[in-house]
Design a protein around this motif. Structure first.
Motif, mmCIF file in Angstrom:
data_model
loop_
_atom_site.group_PDB
_atom_site.id
_atom_site.type_symbol
_atom_site.label_atom_id
_atom_site.label_comp_id
_atom_site.label_asym_id
_atom_site.label_seq_id
_atom_site.Cartn_x
_atom_site.Cartn_y
_atom_site.Cartn_z
ATOM 1 N N UNK A 194 1.099 -1.211 -0.046
ATOM 2 C CA UNK A 194 -0.015 0.058 -0.082
ATOM 3 C C UNK A 194 0.876 1.390 0.016
ATOM 4 N N UNK A 195 2.014 1.127 -0.766
ATOM 5 C CA UNK A 195 2.815 2.235 -0.727
ATOM 6 C C UNK A 195 3.687 2.171 -2.075
ATOM 7 N N UNK A 196 3.975 3.538 -2.642
ATOM 8 C CA UNK A 196 4.999 3.619 -3.849
ATOM 9 C C UNK A 196 6.406 3.233 -3.289
ATOM 10 N N UNK A 197 7.356 2.885 -4.580
ATOM 11 C CA UNK A 197 8.587 2.728 -4.295
ATOM 12 C C UNK A 197 9.565 3.772 -4.884
ATOM 13 N N UNK A 198 10.535 4.147 -4.491
ATOM 14 C CA UNK A 198 11.467 4.750 -5.204
ATOM 15 C C UNK A 198 13.057 4.113 -4.698
ATOM 16 N N UNK A 199 14.057 4.161 -5.909
ATOM 17 C CA UNK A 199 15.260 3.709 -5.179
ATOM 18 C C UNK A 199 16.353 4.806 -5.843
ATOM 19 N N UNK A 200 17.539 5.036 -5.186
ATOM 20 C CA UNK A 200 18.707 6.068 -5.390
ATOM 21 C C UNK A 200 19.762 5.086 -6.186
ATOM 22 N N UNK A 201 20.016 5.399 -7.496
ATOM 23 C CA UNK A 201 21.151 4.810 -7.972
ATOM 24 C C UNK A 201 21.925 5.958 -8.613
ATOM 25 N N UNK A 202 23.374 5.901 -8.301
ATOM 26 C CA UNK A 202 24.155 6.813 -8.748
ATOM 27 C C UNK A 202 23.534 8.278 -8.635
ATOM 28 N N UNK A 203 23.185 8.583 -7.675
ATOM 29 C CA UNK A 203 22.488 9.943 -7.503
ATOM 30 C C UNK A 203 21.223 10.134 -8.004
ATOM 31 N N UNK A 204 20.759 9.245 -8.859
ATOM 32 C CA UNK A 204 19.322 9.588 -9.593
ATOM 33 C C UNK A 204 18.270 8.832 -8.711
ATOM 34 N N UNK A 205 17.060 9.621 -8.561
ATOM 35 C CA UNK A 205 16.047 8.987 -7.928
ATOM 36 C C UNK A 205 14.938 8.652 -9.063
ATOM 37 N N UNK A 206 14.639 7.191 -8.747
ATOM 38 C CA UNK A 206 14.160 6.347 -10.098
ATOM 39 C C UNK A 206 12.921 5.804 -9.328
ATOM 40 N N UNK A 207 11.755 5.855 -9.936
ATOM 41 C CA UNK A 207 10.484 5.456 -9.460
ATOM 42 C C UNK A 207 9.715 4.729 -10.650
ATOM 43 N N UNK A 208 9.106 3.411 -10.345
ATOM 44 C CA UNK A 208 8.278 2.901 -11.497
ATOM 45 C C UNK A 208 7.409 3.838 -12.249
ATOM 46 N N UNK A 209 6.902 3.857 -13.612
ATOM 47 C CA UNK A 209 5.990 4.638 -14.115
ATOM 48 C C UNK A 209 4.559 4.261 -13.891
ATOM 49 N N UNK A 210 3.682 5.167 -14.196
ATOM 50 C CA UNK A 210 2.382 4.941 -14.013
ATOM 51 C C UNK A 210 1.917 3.788 -14.447
ATOM 52 N N UNK A 211 2.379 3.400 -15.655
ATOM 53 C CA UNK A 211 2.015 2.169 -16.626
ATOM 54 C C UNK A 211 2.652 0.829 -15.899
ATOM 55 N N UNK A 212 3.171 0.790 -14.931
ATOM 56 C CA UNK A 212 3.599 -0.370 -14.130
ATOM 57 C C UNK A 212 2.551 -0.851 -13.046
ATOM 58 N N UNK A 213 1.393 -0.545 -13.328
ATOM 59 C CA UNK A 213 0.500 -0.938 -12.377
ATOM 60 C C UNK A 213 0.677 -0.482 -10.885
ATOM 61 N N UNK A 214 0.791 0.699 -10.806
ATOM 62 C CA UNK A 214 0.983 1.406 -9.456
ATOM 63 C C UNK A 214 -0.368 2.286 -9.209
ATOM 64 N N UNK A 215 -0.647 2.593 -7.862
ATOM 65 C CA UNK A 215 -1.416 3.577 -7.564
ATOM 66 C C UNK A 215 -0.601 4.916 -7.558
ATOM 67 N N UNK A 216 -1.428 5.962 -8.227
ATOM 68 C CA UNK A 216 -0.581 7.331 -8.766
ATOM 69 C C UNK A 216 -0.804 7.898 -7.338
ATOM 70 N N UNK A 217 0.451 7.694 -6.663
ATOM 71 C CA UNK A 217 0.351 8.377 -5.257
ATOM 72 C C UNK A 217 0.381 9.713 -5.078
ATOM 73 N N UNK A 220 4.030 10.155 -3.521
ATOM 74 C CA UNK A 220 4.766 10.004 -4.835
ATOM 75 C C UNK A 220 5.038 11.203 -5.420
ATOM 76 N N UNK A 221 3.972 11.863 -5.751
ATOM 77 C CA UNK A 221 4.011 13.169 -6.595
ATOM 78 C C UNK A 221 4.955 14.276 -5.736
#
Ligand code: PMP
Length: 305
Positions: A194-217, A220-221
């Motif tokens: 019941x939550x969105x996810x973000x990861x940091x890789x090499x200083x960039x913040x990355x999160x799955x797109x809205x087309x990957x079956x997420x709730x548009x949080x 998140x926004x």
């Protein structure tokens, strides 16, 4: 958990104990309801309760209604007003969670969305932390898959789809984890139970797109905007592979309930060096200031009760 004091129910504010539906209610059997989840934050210095981004929450709520053919005679503005009216009666002076629910109210057998009566209820209750240690969360990758857009759209907060979230959560909990990340049918990371996810890789913040079956949080926004504007980070929406979360530098969960939490272990593997990282720490602080109305730049997101 404390019970709500009152509820908006069948067009008026009543004691929560009077807000009851029959056991034959359509939504109870078929999951034909949609809901929202907002938070109200108590600002102790100013002695005020602020609801966070209610118009954005209610815009999404009405979109969820459209997905399930629920027709409410409401706008984001009128739903916000109803919520403020309720909270003024409740009189909470602490952090709260607000739950609007729109549901197929007929006591009738038969699966469908059409030719049924839609009803709305809203109630609020005291609410603190959702995960017990939000700076050291341990997640697994769920063996369940996220509901697909062509099964039950995850972008709507559809009650029936939360059977999927519940399977994900309980299996993770019983296996000793705090929560789980869940994959799409294609095998990409979608979100948490019941939550969105973000990861940091090499200083960039990355999160799955809205087309990957997420709730548009909404969180998140919020986090995307704060990361870009306040931390100067590049934020990218792109599919995330399962094994990327095993090698990323930081992993964060975001949501109204969980707020901003730092994942420090995935499947017993440390994230980064196994403690909350700098992006998580800064975002958590910024987020707390913003939601409690302590950051004037974002005061337009804080609606005073
Ligand atoms: N994904 C799911 C499945 C959720 O239930 C939630 C909580 N509403 C979120 C993500 C986070 O959304 P928000 O930030 O709008 O609360």
């Amino acid at each position: 958990m404390a019970l709500p004091k009152n509820a908006y129910f069948r067009g008026k504010i009543v004691p929560y104990s009077d807000a009851k539906v029959g056991v034959g209610t359509h939504a109870l059997h078929y999951g034909t309801a949609v809901f929202g989840g907002l938070r109200g934050y108590w600002n102790e210095e100013r002695k005020k309760l602020f609801v966070f981004r209610p118009l954005d929450h209610y815009r999404r709520f009405l979109q969820s209604c459209r997905l399930l053919c629920i027709d409410l005679p409401h706008t984001p503005e009128s739903l916000t007003q109803l919520t403020l009216d309720l909270l003024r009666v409740d009189g909470y002076q602490e952090d709260i969670y607000i739950r609007p629910l729109a549901y197929k109210a007929d006591e009738q057998i038969g699966v469908r969305l059409h030719d049924l009566t839609d009803e709305l209820t809203i109630f609020a209750l005291p609410f603190g932390l959702y995960l017990k240690n939000p700076t050291a969360v341990h997640v697994t990758i769920s063996s369940w898959r996220r509901v697909d857009d062509n099964t039950i759209p995850a972008r709507g907060k559809v009650a029936g789809a939360y059977a999927n979230s519940s399977l994900i959560k309980t299996d993770a909990y019983r296996a000793g984890f705090d929560d789980a990340l869940v994959l799409t049918n294609e095998g990409h990371i979608s979100e948490g139970s019941a939550m969105n996810v973000f990861m940091v890789r090499d200083g960039v913040l990355i999160t799955p797109p809205v087309t990957d079956n997420i709730l548009e949080g909404i969180t998140r926004r919020t986090v995307m905007e704060l990361a870009r504007t306040e931390l100067g980070l590049t934020v990218v929406e792109r599919p995330i592979d399962r094994t990327e979360v095993y090698i990323c530098d930081e992993l964060l969960l975001t949501g109204t309930a969980v707020q901003v939490a730092a994942v420090t272990k995935v499947d017993h593997r440390p994230v980064g060096n196994g403690v909350m990282g700098p992006v998580g720490e800064k975002l958590r602080q910024l987020f707390d200031d913003v939601v409690r109305g302590r950051n004037a730049k974002y005061a337009h997101w804080n609606v005073e009760v």
